[in-house]
Write a protein that holds these residues in place. Structure first.
Motif, mmCIF file in Angstrom:
data_model
loop_
_atom_site.group_PDB
_atom_site.id
_atom_site.type_symbol
_atom_site.label_atom_id
_atom_site.label_comp_id
_atom_site.label_asym_id
_atom_site.label_seq_id
_atom_site.Cartn_x
_atom_site.Cartn_y
_atom_site.Cartn_z
ATOM 1 N N VAL A 1 2.425 -1.245 6.282
ATOM 2 C CA VAL A 1 3.310 -1.435 5.324
ATOM 3 C C VAL A 1 3.124 -3.004 4.829
ATOM 4 O O VAL A 1 3.221 -3.011 3.757
ATOM 5 C CB VAL A 1 4.756 -1.215 5.839
ATOM 6 C CG1 VAL A 1 5.923 -1.743 4.992
ATOM 7 C CG2 VAL A 1 5.133 -0.021 6.153
ATOM 8 N N SER A 2 2.755 -3.789 5.464
ATOM 9 C CA SER A 2 2.533 -5.142 5.233
ATOM 10 C C SER A 2 1.098 -4.973 4.187
ATOM 11 O O SER A 2 1.736 -6.016 3.215
ATOM 12 C CB SER A 2 2.048 -6.042 6.362
ATOM 13 O OG SER A 2 1.025 -5.479 6.851
ATOM 14 N N ILE A 3 0.363 -4.327 4.500
ATOM 15 C CA ILE A 3 -0.727 -4.417 3.264
ATOM 16 C C ILE A 3 -0.262 -3.506 1.913
ATOM 17 O O ILE A 3 -0.317 -4.363 0.835
ATOM 18 C CB ILE A 3 -2.045 -3.803 3.721
ATOM 19 C CG1 ILE A 3 -2.485 -4.228 4.713
ATOM 20 C CG2 ILE A 3 -2.603 -3.384 2.448
ATOM 21 C CD1 ILE A 3 -3.904 -3.874 5.199
ATOM 22 N N THR A 4 0.689 -2.562 1.952
ATOM 23 C CA THR A 4 1.106 -1.983 0.770
ATOM 24 C C THR A 4 2.073 -3.013 0.013
ATOM 25 O O THR A 4 2.219 -3.105 -1.126
ATOM 26 C CB THR A 4 1.746 -0.570 0.925
ATOM 27 O OG1 THR A 4 2.581 -0.540 2.204
ATOM 28 C CG2 THR A 4 0.692 0.374 1.167
ATOM 29 N N SER A 5 2.910 -3.592 0.870
ATOM 30 C CA SER A 5 3.738 -4.521 0.089
ATOM 31 C C SER A 5 3.214 -5.623 -0.543
ATOM 32 O O SER A 5 3.835 -6.021 -1.673
ATOM 33 C CB SER A 5 5.171 -4.588 1.069
ATOM 34 O OG SER A 5 4.763 -5.189 2.337
ATOM 35 N N GLN B 1 2.443 -1.686 -13.005
ATOM 36 C CA GLN B 1 3.386 -1.037 -12.322
ATOM 37 C C GLN B 1 2.941 -0.500 -11.005
ATOM 38 O O GLN B 1 1.853 0.109 -11.263
ATOM 39 C CB GLN B 1 4.117 0.028 -13.199
ATOM 40 C CG GLN B 1 5.488 0.387 -13.019
ATOM 41 C CD GLN B 1 5.818 1.363 -14.003
ATOM 42 O OE1 GLN B 1 5.660 1.517 -14.993
ATOM 43 N NE2 GLN B 1 6.724 2.411 -13.406
ATOM 44 N N CYS B 2 3.626 -0.386 -9.993
ATOM 45 C CA CYS B 2 3.014 -0.017 -8.685
ATOM 46 C C CYS B 2 3.992 0.638 -7.786
ATOM 47 O O CYS B 2 4.858 0.365 -7.569
ATOM 48 C CB CYS B 2 2.273 -1.454 -7.942
ATOM 49 S SG CYS B 2 1.506 -0.929 -6.418
ATOM 50 N N ASP B 3 3.346 1.848 -7.329
ATOM 51 C CA ASP B 3 4.223 2.640 -6.396
ATOM 52 C C ASP B 3 3.207 2.570 -4.953
ATOM 53 O O ASP B 3 1.883 2.516 -5.212
ATOM 54 C CB ASP B 3 4.319 4.045 -6.553
ATOM 55 C CG ASP B 3 5.328 4.318 -7.777
ATOM 56 O OD1 ASP B 3 5.868 3.038 -8.193
ATOM 57 O OD2 ASP B 3 5.223 5.215 -8.634
ATOM 58 N N THR B 4 4.006 2.786 -3.913
ATOM 59 C CA THR B 4 3.338 2.571 -2.700
ATOM 60 C C THR B 4 3.621 3.746 -1.799
ATOM 61 O O THR B 4 4.762 4.356 -1.763
ATOM 62 C CB THR B 4 3.349 1.372 -1.903
ATOM 63 O OG1 THR B 4 4.704 1.314 -1.327
ATOM 64 C CG2 THR B 4 2.792 0.221 -2.562
ATOM 65 N N VAL B 5 2.737 4.268 -0.977
ATOM 66 C CA VAL B 5 2.776 5.190 -0.073
ATOM 67 C C VAL B 5 2.055 4.853 1.330
ATOM 68 O O VAL B 5 0.990 4.347 1.055
ATOM 69 C CB VAL B 5 2.619 6.861 -0.352
ATOM 70 C CG1 VAL B 5 3.548 7.122 -1.457
ATOM 71 C CG2 VAL B 5 1.225 6.933 -0.923
ATOM 72 N N ASN B 6 2.538 5.448 2.682
ATOM 73 C CA ASN B 6 1.889 4.970 3.818
ATOM 74 C C ASN B 6 1.364 6.188 4.472
ATOM 75 O O ASN B 6 0.691 5.955 5.582
ATOM 76 C CB ASN B 6 2.987 4.398 4.505
ATOM 77 C CG ASN B 6 3.493 3.142 4.079
ATOM 78 O OD1 ASN B 6 4.754 3.271 3.510
ATOM 79 N ND2 ASN B 6 2.752 2.163 3.768
ATOM 80 N N CYS B 7 1.170 7.429 3.823
ATOM 81 C CA CYS B 7 0.196 8.316 4.390
ATOM 82 C C CYS B 7 -0.341 9.223 3.474
ATOM 83 O O CYS B 7 0.287 9.373 2.233
ATOM 84 C CB CYS B 7 0.985 9.043 5.598
ATOM 85 S SG CYS B 7 2.353 10.265 4.785
#
Ligand SMILES: Nc1ncnc2c1ncn2[C@@H]1O[C@H](COP(=O)(O)OP(=O)(O)OP(=O)(O)O)[C@@H](O)[C@H]1O
Ligand SMILES: [Mg+2]
Length: 460
Positions: A18-22, A34-40
């Motif tokens: 999560v630290s990397i995606t945020s 514009q950016c969306d993130t997911v963790n898996c």
């Protein structure tokens, strides 16, 4: 940076930390994306299915559930225009190489600087714009290498004067190519005349091509000029030349050899300066062997042959052509330009297109009439395309070994999955398509362990 662009490019970032995606999200948004993130991986695939409007994916290779490489595999098939950058940790040269081989556009070895990230993103977005821009020359749209070669040929032979034979299945674009050759020749200011020898009754073809004099036959009340006369100075496109009778073939050979003909009923010799472009979807060499086509005429016609492969052999052209037809339709009676959903893209790419480009053109026209949203979905496409041959179960019964139960089960499972996809996961419509009660459908889905989220929406 794309601060000045009216539409912000959309990026999906996939990383289990999560630290990397945020931190990536912050950096990218500060740079105007514009950016969306997911963790898996599972969330990534679900997000893509639901939104499928991204311009770029940045994914870690190591994910807890589905690896970045598997994501790449799926993206390259389902979203062929969507570029992917992989983040590689552990300095793993092998997985980086594998990712590039599988179609990743670029890679970022961890740790990377903001500068490296932004420059990789900018490059990827630029190159994907290029990939999205299909080529369009004389209204002929293409992206495949074989069409590129054909178009090179069209520009080269246009200037020559030689007779050309265009071959290819019905609907591959033979007439379009013939028109392009004419437009690219020194005759372009003169007429392009098209004659479909297959559609004109044998008795009328001679007069159609060479004209007739008054009284030449019953009904010939006036003298009439034929197409070879009208096309003088220009080009004549003779479609379905393989269907001509042997008697007509002799007359055609005379024009090609001597540049002259006689109108029906007349012994006058008329000179003409016409460039002939002939077309056929027949195998003329075979027709020669069965003596239905003259060998000498074949060699006269076939000075240069341009063979257009069927659409199923140049799948790179399917999406550019679909896009082109949708834009053209948007420019006419339909005001909005439709896009294709990822499921529609997969169906179009795996269908075998027996009617070639003409069939694709009609399919897009039909879809634009049926479609009631901004996006063409599976249910806007004809059944023959969504239930394509390749979807059918692998198991083919043989005389020695038939496991009928398992064969019937696999057929049933296959139809349920397809109907679910077709109705975007809506169980009520799926049950209706299959003629089942909703409860029966649910029981069978459970029996076959079919995921509830097959299709687009979780539930109705
Ligand atoms: N590369 C292409 N780009 C855009 N439109 C195309 C392309 N190829 C074919 N078409 C369109 O598909 C349709 C069929 O093309 P065309 O009539 O040239 O095919 P054909 O090979 O002459 O078919 P047939 O053998 O049935 O006469 C036309 O509407 C044409 O405009
Ligand atoms: Mg044609």
């Amino acid at each position: 940076m794309n601060m000045n662009n009216t539409k912000k490019s959309r990026i999906l970032v996939i990383d289990d930390e999560v630290s990397i995606t945020s931190s990536l999200k912050r950096t990218l948004e500060l740079s105007g994306y514009q950016c969306d993130t997911v963790n898996c991986g599972k969330d990534a695939l679900r997000t893509l299915r639901e939104k499928s409007t991204y311009d770029l994916i940045i994914t870690d290779i190591r994910l807890p559930d589905i690896s970045g490489i598997e994501i790449l595999d799926i993206v390259t098939v389902k979203y062929p225009f969507l570029p992917v950058i992989v983040i590689t940790g552990y300095a793993s040269i092998e997985s980086t190489k594998e990712a590039i081989r599988k179609g990743a556009l670029d890679y970022l070895p961890k740790p990377f600087t903001t500068g490296a990230l932004i420059s990789a993103v900018n490059n990827a977005l630029k190159s994907s714009k290029k990939r999205n821009q299909y080529k369009n020359l004389y209204e002929i749209v293409y992206q495949s290498n074989c069409m590129e070669e054909i178009m090179d040929m069209v520009t080269r032979v246009g200037r020559a004067e030689s007779t050309i034979l265009v071959t290819g299945e019905s609907g591959t674009g033979k007439e379009l190519i013939a028109r392009a050759i004419h437009r690219n020749s020194r005759r372009s200011t003169q007429q392009f005349i098209s004659v479909n020898s297959g559609a004109i009754p044998e008795g009328l073809l001679e007069s159609e091509l060479f004209g007739h004099i008054k009284g030449a036959f019953t009904g010939a009340v006036t003298t009439s000029h034929g197409r070879f006369h009208v096309a003088d100075g220009g080009s004549l496109f003779l479609d379905e030349v393989g269907n001509m009778s042997l008697a007509m073939q002799v007359k055609l050979l005379r024009v090609l050899q001597d540049g002259e003909f006689s109108p029906v009923g007349s012994s006058d010799v008329v000179k003409t300066d016409v460039r002939l472009i002939a077309a056929t979807n027949m195998n003329l060499e075979q027709a020669i062997s069965t003596k239905t086509f003259r060998e000498d005429l074949y060699y006269r016609l076939n000075v240069i042959e341009i063979h257009i492969p069927p659409l199923r052999q140049r799948t790179d052209d399917i999406l550019p052509l679909s896009e082109f037809f949708l834009s053209r339709l948007a420019g006419s009676e339909h005001s909005r330009k439709l896009t294709l959903s990822s499921n529609a893209v997969s169906a179009l790419l795996s269908y075998h297109w027996p009617g070639n480009v003409r069939e694709l053109e009609n399919t897009m026209e039909r879809a634009s009439v049926l479609c009631d949203s901004e996006q063409v979905e599976l249910h806007d496409l004809p059944d023959r395309i969504t239930y394509s041959k390749e979807d059918f179960p692998e198991q083919t019964p043989t005389a020695e070994h038939i496991n009928l139960d398992s064969l019937l089960n696999s057929i049933e499972k296959h139809y349920i999955i397809n109907a679910l996809k077709k109705s975007n996961g809506n169980k009520t419509s799926t049950a209706k398509i299959l003629g089942l009660k909703r409860t029966t459908l649910l029981a069978r889905m459970k029996h076959y362990n079919i995921q509830r989220d097959t299709g687009k929406n979780q539930d109705e």
